[in-house]
Design a protein around this motif. Structure first.
Motif, PDB file in Angstrom:
ATOM      1  N   GLY A 428     -21.245 -47.930 -79.242  1.00 30.65           N
ATOM      2  CA  GLY A 428     -22.057 -46.771 -78.920  1.00 30.65           C
ATOM      3  C   GLY A 428     -22.204 -45.827 -80.088  1.00 30.65           C
ATOM      4  O   GLY A 428     -21.412 -45.845 -81.045  1.00 30.65           O
ATOM      5  N   LYS A 429     -23.234 -44.980 -80.020  1.00 29.03           N
ATOM      6  CA  LYS A 429     -23.506 -43.995 -81.076  1.00 29.03           C
ATOM      7  C   LYS A 429     -23.569 -44.657 -82.452  1.00 29.03           C
ATOM      8  O   LYS A 429     -23.028 -44.161 -83.444  1.00 29.03           O
ATOM      9  CB  LYS A 429     -22.433 -42.906 -81.068  1.00 29.03           C
ATOM     10  N   THR A 430     -24.269 -45.799 -82.504  1.00 26.91           N
ATOM     11  CA  THR A 430     -24.321 -46.593 -83.728  1.00 26.91           C
ATOM     12  C   THR A 430     -25.728 -47.147 -83.892  1.00 26.91           C
ATOM     13  O   THR A 430     -26.426 -47.403 -82.913  1.00 26.91           O
ATOM     14  CB  THR A 430     -23.314 -47.751 -83.664  1.00 26.91           C
ATOM     15  N   GLU A 431     -26.155 -47.335 -85.141  1.00 27.98           N
ATOM     16  CA  GLU A 431     -27.437 -47.976 -85.405  1.00 27.98           C
ATOM     17  C   GLU A 431     -27.303 -48.927 -86.602  1.00 27.98           C
ATOM     18  O   GLU A 431     -26.369 -48.823 -87.399  1.00 27.98           O
ATOM     19  CB  GLU A 431     -28.523 -46.936 -85.681  1.00 27.98           C
ATOM     20  N   ILE A 432     -28.251 -49.866 -86.694  1.00 26.26           N
ATOM     21  CA  ILE A 432     -28.275 -50.812 -87.806  1.00 26.26           C
ATOM     22  C   ILE A 432     -28.882 -50.123 -89.026  1.00 26.26           C
ATOM     23  O   ILE A 432     -29.990 -49.593 -88.961  1.00 26.26           O
ATOM     24  CB  ILE A 432     -29.088 -52.063 -87.450  1.00 26.26           C
ATOM     25  N   GLU A 433     -28.158 -50.132 -90.134  1.00 26.60           N
ATOM     26  CA  GLU A 433     -28.638 -49.530 -91.371  1.00 26.60           C
ATOM     27  C   GLU A 433     -29.371 -50.558 -92.232  1.00 26.60           C
ATOM     28  O   GLU A 433     -30.443 -50.293 -92.760  1.00 26.60           O
ATOM     29  CB  GLU A 433     -27.465 -48.935 -92.150  1.00 26.60           C
ATOM     30  N   ARG A 434     -28.791 -51.764 -92.388  1.00 25.70           N
ATOM     31  CA  ARG A 434     -29.447 -52.811 -93.173  1.00 25.70           C
ATOM     32  C   ARG A 434     -28.845 -54.175 -92.823  1.00 25.70           C
ATOM     33  O   ARG A 434     -27.759 -54.262 -92.245  1.00 25.70           O
ATOM     34  CB  ARG A 434     -29.331 -52.550 -94.678  1.00 25.70           C
ATOM     35  N   VAL A 435     -29.578 -55.213 -93.200  1.00 26.54           N
ATOM     36  CA  VAL A 435     -29.169 -56.596 -92.981  1.00 26.54           C
ATOM     37  C   VAL A 435     -29.215 -57.309 -94.313  1.00 26.54           C
ATOM     38  O   VAL A 435     -30.164 -57.139 -95.089  1.00 26.54           O
ATOM     39  CB  VAL A 435     -30.101 -57.292 -91.966  1.00 26.54           C
ATOM     40  N   GLU A 436     -28.196 -58.120 -94.604  1.00 23.38           N
ATOM     41  CA  GLU A 436     -28.122 -58.813 -95.892  1.00 23.38           C
ATOM     42  C   GLU A 436     -27.728 -60.264 -95.691  1.00 23.38           C
ATOM     43  O   GLU A 436     -27.128 -60.629 -94.675  1.00 23.38           O
ATOM     44  CB  GLU A 436     -27.101 -58.137 -96.806  1.00 23.38           C
ATOM     45  N   GLY A 437     -28.056 -61.088 -96.683  1.00 22.53           N
ATOM     46  CA  GLY A 437     -27.655 -62.481 -96.654  1.00 22.53           C
ATOM     47  C   GLY A 437     -28.470 -63.294 -97.639  1.00 22.53           C
ATOM     48  O   GLY A 437     -29.543 -62.879 -98.084  1.00 22.53           O
ATOM     49  N   ASP A 438     -27.954 -64.460 -97.988  1.00 16.99           N
ATOM     50  CA  ASP A 438     -28.615 -65.362 -98.926  1.00 16.99           C
ATOM     51  C   ASP A 438     -29.376 -66.423 -98.134  1.00 16.99           C
ATOM     52  O   ASP A 438     -28.831 -67.455 -97.763  1.00 16.99           O
ATOM     53  CB  ASP A 438     -27.581 -66.015 -99.840  1.00 16.99           C
ATOM     54  N   GLY A 439     -30.651 -66.136 -97.832  1.00 15.60           N
ATOM     55  CA  GLY A 439     -31.468 -67.079 -97.083  1.00 15.60           C
ATOM     56  C   GLY A 439     -31.338 -66.954 -95.577  1.00 15.60           C
ATOM     57  O   GLY A 439     -32.186 -67.450 -94.840  1.00 15.60           O
ATOM     58  N   HIS A 440     -30.296 -66.308 -95.111  1.00 19.37           N
ATOM     59  CA  HIS A 440     -30.105 -66.063 -93.676  1.00 19.37           C
ATOM     60  C   HIS A 440     -29.122 -64.911 -93.515  1.00 19.37           C
ATOM     61  O   HIS A 440     -28.449 -64.499 -94.462  1.00 19.37           O
ATOM     62  CB  HIS A 440     -29.616 -67.316 -92.947  1.00 19.37           C
ATOM     63  N   VAL A 441     -29.043 -64.394 -92.316  1.00 21.79           N
ATOM     64  CA  VAL A 441     -28.192 -63.233 -92.063  1.00 21.79           C
ATOM     65  C   VAL A 441     -26.725 -63.587 -92.288  1.00 21.79           C
ATOM     66  O   VAL A 441     -26.218 -64.593 -91.754  1.00 21.79           O
ATOM     67  CB  VAL A 441     -28.394 -62.722 -90.628  1.00 21.79           C
ATOM     68  N   GLU A 442     -26.034 -62.752 -93.079  1.00 21.87           N
ATOM     69  CA  GLU A 442     -24.604 -62.929 -93.308  1.00 21.87           C
ATOM     70  C   GLU A 442     -23.818 -61.645 -93.066  1.00 21.87           C
ATOM     71  O   GLU A 442     -22.633 -61.693 -92.747  1.00 21.87           O
ATOM     72  CB  GLU A 442     -24.355 -63.413 -94.751  1.00 21.87           C
ATOM     73  N   ARG A 443     -24.498 -60.490 -93.215  1.00 22.33           N
ATOM     74  CA  ARG A 443     -23.814 -59.200 -93.051  1.00 22.33           C
ATOM     75  C   ARG A 443     -24.773 -58.192 -92.442  1.00 22.33           C
ATOM     76  O   ARG A 443     -25.986 -58.261 -92.652  1.00 22.33           O
ATOM     77  CB  ARG A 443     -23.339 -58.659 -94.414  1.00 22.33           C
ATOM     78  N   VAL A 444     -24.208 -57.265 -91.685  1.00 22.29           N
ATOM     79  CA  VAL A 444     -24.970 -56.104 -91.224  1.00 22.29           C
ATOM     80  C   VAL A 444     -24.175 -54.855 -91.589  1.00 22.29           C
ATOM     81  O   VAL A 444     -22.938 -54.857 -91.567  1.00 22.29           O
ATOM     82  CB  VAL A 444     -25.238 -56.132 -89.707  1.00 22.29           C
ATOM     83  N   THR A 445     -24.900 -53.800 -91.933  1.00 22.73           N
ATOM     84  CA  THR A 445     -24.276 -52.506 -92.190  1.00 22.73           C
ATOM     85  C   THR A 445     -24.634 -51.573 -91.047  1.00 22.73           C
ATOM     86  O   THR A 445     -25.811 -51.419 -90.702  1.00 22.73           O
ATOM     87  CB  THR A 445     -24.740 -51.910 -93.528  1.00 22.73           C
ATOM     88  N   LEU A 446     -23.622 -50.962 -90.454  1.00 24.92           N
ATOM     89  CA  LEU A 446     -23.789 -50.075 -89.301  1.00 24.92           C
ATOM     90  C   LEU A 446     -23.585 -48.629 -89.725  1.00 24.92           C
ATOM     91  O   LEU A 446     -22.718 -48.329 -90.547  1.00 24.92           O
ATOM     92  CB  LEU A 446     -22.768 -50.442 -88.214  1.00 24.92           C
ATOM     93  N   ARG A 447     -24.390 -47.743 -89.153  1.00 28.67           N
ATOM     94  CA  ARG A 447     -24.246 -46.309 -89.402  1.00 28.67           C
ATOM     95  C   ARG A 447     -23.766 -45.631 -88.123  1.00 28.67           C
ATOM     96  O   ARG A 447     -24.371 -45.802 -87.062  1.00 28.67           O
ATOM     97  CB  ARG A 447     -25.555 -45.689 -89.862  1.00 28.67           C
TER      98      ARG A 447
END
Length: 554
Positions: A428-447
Motif C-alpha cells: 500500500g501507499k506505493t507506486e511503480i517508479e521504473r522498470v529495468e531489464g536486459d531484453g525483459h523485465v528483471e527489476r522494478v523500482t518502487l516509490r
C-alpha cells in the motif's frame, strides 16, 4: 491414445459400484472410468496417469473417508491435474463442507447422495463439466503449436489472440523446449521468422503472422451474410454478447463485431465469483464461450478480429467503415467497445511491454512465471482476480496500490481470498517508479508515497490493471461524450448543453440511446455504467427491446 479418465473415489463399495455403473452406462464410449477406495489410492492413481501421459478429465470423490477427506483429495489432485473437473459427493449433513471446498479445493460442483434418477441429477452436471473440460484441454501431441520467444511482444500478441478467442494451443518456448528447436529445424523456420504457428492438418507453417492471418487460416469467416442488418453490435464484451443473444432470438438480423476477440476485459478474468447462478464461480473464458455459442446457435453472426474505424449516418442508415476497407450498413447500432488500459507512465514500461510487462493478460501468461516473482499494479476486481490466478503459479505475487488498502476499490470476497493466500502480498501507499531489464523485465523500482523513498527489487513480470479509458474514438463526433470520453445516453443526453442543436427528433432519446437516433451504447463504454458483468449483460439485453421501439418509429 488412451481415452480421458473419469476417476471415482469412495471407501463404500456399494456407493463406488453405483457411481461407476451410472458413469459407464453413459460415458464409456468416450471415457475410461476407473475407481479408487481411498484418498491415497486416488492420488497415487492420478500420479500414475500423469506419468503415462494420460488425461484426467474428472475426479469424483466422496467427502467422508478414513484417512483423507474428499475435499483434501480434490485439493491435492489439483496439483497433478489443474484442469480436471472436481466433484464432491456429500450427504445432506455435509453441504457446509462442500460450500467451503468451493473456495479451498476449487471445487467445480457437489452432488448430494442419493442422486437418482441419474438422468436428471447426475448426467446433466457431468455433461456440462466435461464440455467445459474439453474446451480447455488439449492433448500434448495434437492441435496447434505456437513456437516463439517468451519475451517477444509478437509471440505474446498471438498467444493473447488464441487464448482470447478460446482456441486451444500448445506454447513452446524456443529457448527452453527441445521439441521446439526440432520442429523449427524440420520446417526450415529461422529465428527471425518467429513466432511460428504449426498445424496438425498438413497446412503450411505460419511465420510471424498477424492475428487476422491466424483467423483466416483457422477458417474464420470474414464475410457478412446480409447487405443490410437490423442491428450491428460493435464490441463483444458481456453487453455485446447479451445483445447478440436477445437480438437474434427475437428475429433481428444481428451482426456482432470485435477488433480482437469475444469477452472483453471480463473474458480475461480467471474467476468471476459474484455472477448470479454460478455458486462455484465461472471463468471469463467459460462465460464467454457459453454466451457466444448461444448467440450463434440463435442466428447471430460473429466476426473477429475486425476493427471499426468510423461510422457515418445516411438517411437514418448507419454506415460502418471497417479497417479492411469494407462497409456494413445497418438500421440500428449498439456501441459496446468498453474500456482499455492506459499505458503506465513509469520509465521502462513502454520498452518492456510484451516482454515482461503485460496489460491484463494474467491468464495468458501466468504459466510462464511458475515459481517466479511478479508484480501487479492496480486495486480493482480485475487486479484481484489476476492476482489469485497468478498465485497458482508464481512463488510471490506483489500487489502495488496507491491507497492504504483494497477496501475502496475491490469486492470483499476477493479481499478475503487475497488475505488467505500466503504468497500474495499487498504494498500500500506505493507506486511503480521504473522498470529495468536486459531484453525483459528483471527489476522494478518502487516509490513510497509516505516518504518518497525508492526501493529496487527483483521482478520477473509486471501486470498492469489501472488507468482504464473508454474506447469511443471511432464513434461519430455528434455522439456526445462526457469529459472523460464516456458516451452519454438517455436523460444524460438531454442534460447536455448541445442537446437541442443535435437532437431533432419529435421524441426524447430512448434509455441507452445516444445523441444520434438509432445508435445505442451499453456496458463500460456508457457514462454512468455500473462496471459489473451482470449490469453489462442487463443493459445489453435491454437494448434489444429499445431497438425494436426505434425500428417501429422509422
Amino acid at each position: 491414445m488412451n481415452k480421458p479418465v473419469l476417476l471415482v473415489v469412495d471407501d463404500d463399495p456399494q456407493v463406488l459400484a453405483a457411481v461407476r455403473r451410472d458413469l459407464r452406462s453413459r460415458y464409456r464410449d468416450n471415457y475410461m472410468i476407473i475407481s479408487a477406495t481411498s484418498g491415497d489410492e486416488a492420488l497415487s492413481t492420478a500420479r500414475e496417469l500423469k506419468s503415462r501421459g494420460d488425461a484426467l478429465a474428472m475426479i469424483i470423490s466422496d467427502q467422508r473417508m478414513p484417512g483423507m477427506l474428499g475435499s483434501e483429495v480434490l485439493a491435492r489432485s489439483r496439483e497433478i491435474y489443474p484442469l480436471a473437473r472436481r466433484v464432491l459427493l456429500t450427504a445432506y449433513s455435509d453441504i457446509e463442507a462442500a460450500i467451503k471446498a468451493i473456495n479451498e479445493a476449487h471445487l467445480d460442483h457437489y452432488l448430494s447422495k442419493p442422486w437418482d434418477p441419474p438422468e436428471e441429477r447426475l448426467f446433466p452436471v457431468v455433461d456440462d463439466l466435461l464440455d467445459n473440460w474439453q474446451a480447455e484441454h488439449l492433448p500434448e501431441a495434437k492441435g496447434l503449436r505456437l513456437i516463439g520467444h517468451q519475451w517477444s511482444p509478437q509471440s505474446h500478441a498471438i498467444k493473447d489472440y488464441l487464448a482470447s478467442n478460446l482456441i486451444p494451443y500448445r506454447w513452446l518456448d524456443v529457448a527452453r523446449d527441445a521439441d521446439a528447436r526440432t520442429l523449427l529445424d524440420v520446417a526450415g523456420v529461422a529465428d527471425e521468422e518467429l513466432p511460428a504457428l504449426f498445424f496438425d492438418d498438413g497446412n503450411p507453417v505460419l511465420r510471424n503472422p498477424e492475428p487476422r492471418q491466424v483467423a483466416e487460416r483457422l477458417g474464420k469467416s470474414f464475410t457478412c451474410a446480409f447487405d443490410i442488418y437490423d442491428l450491428v453490435i460493435v464490441g463483444a464484451g458481456p453487453a455485446g454478447l447479451a445483445a447478440a443473444v436477445y437480438g437474434a432470438s427475437e428475429g433481428l438480423r444481428t451482426l456482432l463485431l470485435d477488433r480482437h476477440a469475444p469477452g472483453g476485459q471480463a473474458g480475461s478474468s480467471s474467476r468471476i465469483e459474484n455472477y448470479l447462478g454460478f455458486p462455484a464461480g465461472v471463468s471469463g473464458s467459460d462465460l464467454t464461450r457459453r454466451a457466444l455459442m448461444q448467440a450463434q446457435r440463435l442466428g447471430a453472426e460473429f466476426i473477429a478480429p475486425l476493427e471499426v474505424t468510423a461510422v457515418t449516418i445516411d438517411a437514418g442508415y448507419k454506415r460502418i467503415n471497417l479497417a479492411d476497407g469494407r462497409e456494413i450498413v445497418t438500421r440500428s447500432m449498439l456501441a459496446t467497445t468498453g474500456m482499455f488500459y492506459r499505458e503506465h507512465p513509469a520509465a521502462g514500461i513502454a520498452e518492456h511491454t510484451g516482454a515482461g510487462v503485460y496489460y491484463g493478460a494474467a491468464t495468458t501468461e501466468a504459466s510462464a512465471f511458475r515459481n517466479k516473482r511478479v508484480f501487479i499494479v492496480g486495486g480493482g476486481n480485475s487486479a484481484g482476480q489476476g492476482a489469485m490466478y497468478l498465485a497458482r503459479y508464481a512463488e510471490d505475487v506483489q500487489i502495488v496500490v496507491r491507497r492504504d488498502d483494497l477496501r475502496e476499490t475491490m469486492s470483499q470476497y476477493l479481499i478475503d481470498q487475497i488475505a488467505k493466500t500466503s504468497n500474495i502480498h499487498l504494498r500500500g501507499k506505493t507506486e511503480i517508479e521504473r522498470v529495468e531489464g536486459d531484453g525483459h523485465v528483471e527489476r522494478v523500482t518502487l516509490r513510497s508515497l509516505k516518504d518518497g523513498s525508492l526501493q529496487t527489487e527483483e521482478a520477473d513480470a509486471l501486470f498492469v490493471f489501472i488507468g482504464t479509458r473508454p474506447r469511443s474514438e471511432w464513434l461519430p463526433a455528434n455522439v456526445l461524450r462526457d469529459s472523460k470520453g464516456f458516451v452519454l445516453t438517455g436523460r444524460d443526453v438531454m442534460a447536455a448543453e448541445t442537446y437541442s442543436r443535435l437532437w431533432k427528433e419529435p421524441r426524447e432519446p430512448l434509455p441507452l440511446e445516444t445523441s444520434v437516433p438509432g445508435v445505442f451504447s451499453a456496458g463500460d463504454l456508457r457514462a454512468g455504467a455500473m462496471n459489473r458483468v451482470a449490469s453489462a449483460v442487463g443493459e445489453g439485453s435491454m437494448v434489444v427491446r429499445l431497438v425494436h421501439e426505434y425500428l417501429a418509429l422509422t
